[in-house]
Design a protein around this motif. Structure first.
Motif, PDB file in Angstrom:
ATOM      1  N   ILE A  63     -10.513 -41.261 -35.237  1.00 51.82           N
ATOM      2  CA  ILE A  63     -11.148 -42.484 -35.733  1.00 51.82           C
ATOM      3  C   ILE A  63     -12.590 -42.575 -35.236  1.00 51.82           C
ATOM      4  N   ASP A  64     -12.795 -42.263 -33.970  1.00 56.30           N
ATOM      5  CA  ASP A  64     -14.141 -42.293 -33.401  1.00 56.30           C
ATOM      6  C   ASP A  64     -15.058 -41.295 -34.102  1.00 56.30           C
ATOM      7  N   ALA A  65     -14.490 -40.165 -34.533  1.00 53.73           N
ATOM      8  CA  ALA A  65     -15.291 -39.131 -35.192  1.00 53.73           C
ATOM      9  C   ALA A  65     -15.786 -39.552 -36.572  1.00 53.73           C
ATOM     10  N   LEU A  66     -15.256 -40.660 -37.101  1.00 53.93           N
ATOM     11  CA  LEU A  66     -15.759 -41.172 -38.378  1.00 53.93           C
ATOM     12  C   LEU A  66     -17.174 -41.721 -38.239  1.00 53.93           C
ATOM     13  N   ASN A  67     -17.673 -41.788 -36.996  1.00 55.32           N
ATOM     14  CA  ASN A  67     -19.046 -42.233 -36.745  1.00 55.32           C
ATOM     15  C   ASN A  67     -20.023 -41.069 -36.568  1.00 55.32           C
ATOM     16  N   ARG A  68     -19.556 -39.841 -36.720  1.00 53.91           N
ATOM     17  CA  ARG A  68     -20.454 -38.694 -36.580  1.00 53.91           C
ATOM     18  C   ARG A  68     -21.387 -38.612 -37.791  1.00 53.91           C
ATOM     19  N   PRO A  69     -22.568 -38.046 -37.611  1.00 52.25           N
ATOM     20  CA  PRO A  69     -23.543 -38.053 -38.705  1.00 52.25           C
ATOM     21  C   PRO A  69     -23.200 -37.122 -39.868  1.00 52.25           C
ATOM     22  N   GLU A  70     -22.521 -36.023 -39.573  1.00 50.94           N
ATOM     23  CA  GLU A  70     -22.283 -35.043 -40.641  1.00 50.94           C
ATOM     24  C   GLU A  70     -21.079 -35.425 -41.493  1.00 50.94           C
ATOM     25  N   ALA A  71     -21.247 -35.284 -42.802  1.00 51.96           N
ATOM     26  CA  ALA A  71     -20.220 -35.710 -43.759  1.00 51.96           C
ATOM     27  C   ALA A  71     -18.931 -34.921 -43.608  1.00 51.96           C
ATOM     28  N   GLN A  72     -19.028 -33.610 -43.371  1.00 49.82           N
ATOM     29  CA  GLN A  72     -17.802 -32.797 -43.351  1.00 49.82           C
ATOM     30  C   GLN A  72     -16.861 -33.212 -42.228  1.00 49.82           C
ATOM     31  N   THR A  73     -17.421 -33.461 -41.045  1.00 51.28           N
ATOM     32  CA  THR A  73     -16.572 -33.922 -39.941  1.00 51.28           C
ATOM     33  C   THR A  73     -15.828 -35.174 -40.346  1.00 51.28           C
ATOM     34  N   ARG A  74     -16.506 -36.084 -41.000  1.00 50.14           N
ATOM     35  CA  ARG A  74     -15.890 -37.352 -41.389  1.00 50.14           C
ATOM     36  C   ARG A  74     -14.819 -37.158 -42.456  1.00 50.14           C
ATOM     37  N   TRP A  75     -15.097 -36.323 -43.458  1.00 49.26           N
ATOM     38  CA  TRP A  75     -14.070 -36.204 -44.503  1.00 49.26           C
ATOM     39  C   TRP A  75     -12.855 -35.415 -44.011  1.00 49.26           C
ATOM     40  N   GLU A  76     -13.062 -34.437 -43.132  1.00 50.32           N
ATOM     41  CA  GLU A  76     -11.912 -33.716 -42.574  1.00 50.32           C
ATOM     42  C   GLU A  76     -11.053 -34.667 -41.730  1.00 50.32           C
ATOM     43  N   CYS A  77     -11.694 -35.530 -40.954  1.00 47.03           N
ATOM     44  CA  CYS A  77     -10.957 -36.491 -40.128  1.00 47.03           C
ATOM     45  C   CYS A  77     -10.236 -37.521 -40.994  1.00 47.03           C
ATOM     46  N   LEU A  78     -10.872 -37.962 -42.061  1.00 43.75           N
ATOM     47  CA  LEU A  78     -10.207 -38.889 -42.985  1.00 43.75           C
ATOM     48  C   LEU A  78      -8.995 -38.244 -43.639  1.00 43.75           C
ATOM     49  N   ASP A  79      -9.113 -36.964 -44.002  1.00 47.88           N
ATOM     50  CA  ASP A  79      -7.963 -36.253 -44.580  1.00 47.88           C
ATOM     51  C   ASP A  79      -6.811 -36.186 -43.579  1.00 47.88           C
ATOM     52  N   ALA A  80      -7.146 -35.917 -42.318  1.00 47.97           N
ATOM     53  CA  ALA A  80      -6.115 -35.857 -41.283  1.00 47.97           C
ATOM     54  C   ALA A  80      -5.464 -37.228 -41.084  1.00 47.97           C
ATOM     55  N   LEU A  81      -6.270 -38.260 -41.059  1.00 47.45           N
ATOM     56  CA  LEU A  81      -5.746 -39.616 -40.890  1.00 47.45           C
ATOM     57  C   LEU A  81      -4.892 -40.043 -42.083  1.00 47.45           C
ATOM     58  N   THR A  82      -5.265 -39.584 -43.266  1.00 55.14           N
ATOM     59  CA  THR A  82      -4.465 -39.882 -44.459  1.00 55.14           C
ATOM     60  C   THR A  82      -3.055 -39.328 -44.300  1.00 55.14           C
ATOM     61  N   ARG A  83      -2.959 -38.106 -43.794  1.00 55.84           N
ATOM     62  CA  ARG A  83      -1.635 -37.501 -43.581  1.00 55.84           C
ATOM     63  C   ARG A  83      -0.903 -38.185 -42.427  1.00 55.84           C
ATOM     64  N   LEU A  84      -1.657 -38.631 -41.436  1.00 57.29           N
ATOM     65  CA  LEU A  84      -1.039 -39.331 -40.306  1.00 57.29           C
ATOM     66  C   LEU A  84      -0.402 -40.652 -40.744  1.00 57.29           C
ATOM     67  N   CYS A  85      -0.906 -41.244 -41.813  1.00 57.76           N
ATOM     68  CA  CYS A  85      -0.306 -42.478 -42.345  1.00 57.76           C
ATOM     69  C   CYS A  85       1.165 -42.278 -42.700  1.00 57.76           C
ATOM     70  N   ASP A  86       1.529 -41.059 -43.099  1.00 58.35           N
ATOM     71  CA  ASP A  86       2.924 -40.785 -43.442  1.00 58.35           C
ATOM     72  C   ASP A  86       3.813 -40.756 -42.200  1.00 58.35           C
ATOM     73  N   VAL A  87       3.200 -40.543 -41.043  1.00 58.60           N
ATOM     74  CA  VAL A  87       3.943 -40.532 -39.780  1.00 58.60           C
ATOM     75  C   VAL A  87       4.018 -41.938 -39.202  1.00 58.60           C
ATOM     76  N   ASP A  88       2.868 -42.588 -39.082  1.00 58.40           N
ATOM     77  CA  ASP A  88       2.792 -43.940 -38.530  1.00 58.40           C
ATOM     78  C   ASP A  88       1.445 -44.543 -38.906  1.00 58.40           C
ATOM     79  N   ALA A  89       1.424 -45.346 -39.945  1.00 55.72           N
ATOM     80  CA  ALA A  89       0.164 -45.902 -40.444  1.00 55.72           C
ATOM     81  C   ALA A  89      -0.520 -46.799 -39.421  1.00 55.72           C
ATOM     82  N   SER A  90       0.257 -47.378 -38.499  1.00 57.83           N
ATOM     83  CA  SER A  90      -0.359 -48.257 -37.504  1.00 57.83           C
ATOM     84  C   SER A  90      -1.338 -47.505 -36.613  1.00 57.83           C
ATOM     85  N   LEU A  91      -1.157 -46.204 -36.480  1.00 58.77           N
ATOM     86  CA  LEU A  91      -2.075 -45.383 -35.683  1.00 58.77           C
ATOM     87  C   LEU A  91      -3.443 -45.262 -36.345  1.00 58.77           C
TER      88      LEU A  91
END
Length: 200
Positions: A63-91
């Protein structure tokens, strides 16, 4: 689905069962060079494809990495978080602000798409979640309608429309997609029609 090179895939495979290595990679998201952050985000996203629960201990780092300047870091982290929603969306609850910034970042189409995927996945989990993300999803539909990534965004909206949405979100989403369901063409018309039908 993201495509990764063999090096990333092999490292991700080993990380699923090697918590210490995975921890070091996650820590690279908060330090190092742009390149090292992007590589770390790639590995974590690839790990989430194999076993999303493996990245659960690092949700705040992602979540903290969503504040990094480069777009790729942010979209890769968002993709990971999207999959994490299937485990526990509260995270992933604290990722909304970062996803909002990503959704309206005018520099990167893949970043817009990753943000919409995340918001739709998180929002589909519960009525409360749906109401929390709907204003952003609605604005995103209007902002990026007709863009290159919009057809893929529609896939997420189709999934969103089958989730646990509040009555008000169902009504407003159906109203938003009604015009395209009647006047659109091709895939746009088909997907918009599917959304409207899912909500009826």
């Amino acid at each position: 689905m993201a495509e990764y090179n063999e090096t990333v895939l092999n490292l991700a495979k080993s990380c699923v069962s090697d918590h210490e290595t995975l921890k070091k990679i996650a820590e690279a998201l908060s330090s190092g060079t742009r390149r090292s952050r992007q590589q770390a985000a790639q590995v974590l996203s690839a790990v989430s494809i194999s076993d999303a629960s493996a990245i659960a201990p690092f949700n705040q780092i992602l979540i903290d990495a969503l504040n990094r300047p480069e777009a790729q870091t942010r979209w890769e982290c968002l993709d990971a978080l999207t999959r994490l929603c299937d485990v526990d969306a509260s995270l992933c609850s604290d990722a909304i602000d970062g996803a909002e910034n990503a959704l309206f970042d005018e520099e990167s189409g893949p970043l817009h798409l990753a943000a919409m995927r995340f918001l739709c996945k998180f929002g589909a989990v519960s009525e409360q979640n749906s109401e929390r993300v709907w204003p952003l999803v609605d604005e995103g539909i209007q902002c990026w309608h007709g863009d290159l990534e919009f057809q893929d965004m529609l896939n997420s909206l189709v999934e969103f429309s089958t989730g646990h949405l509040s009555d008000s979100v169902k009504s407003e989403l159906a109203e938003r997609m009604l015009f395209d369901s009647k006047n659109g063409r091709g895939a746009l018309k088909r997907k918009a029609t599917t959304i409207v039908e899912n909500l009826s």
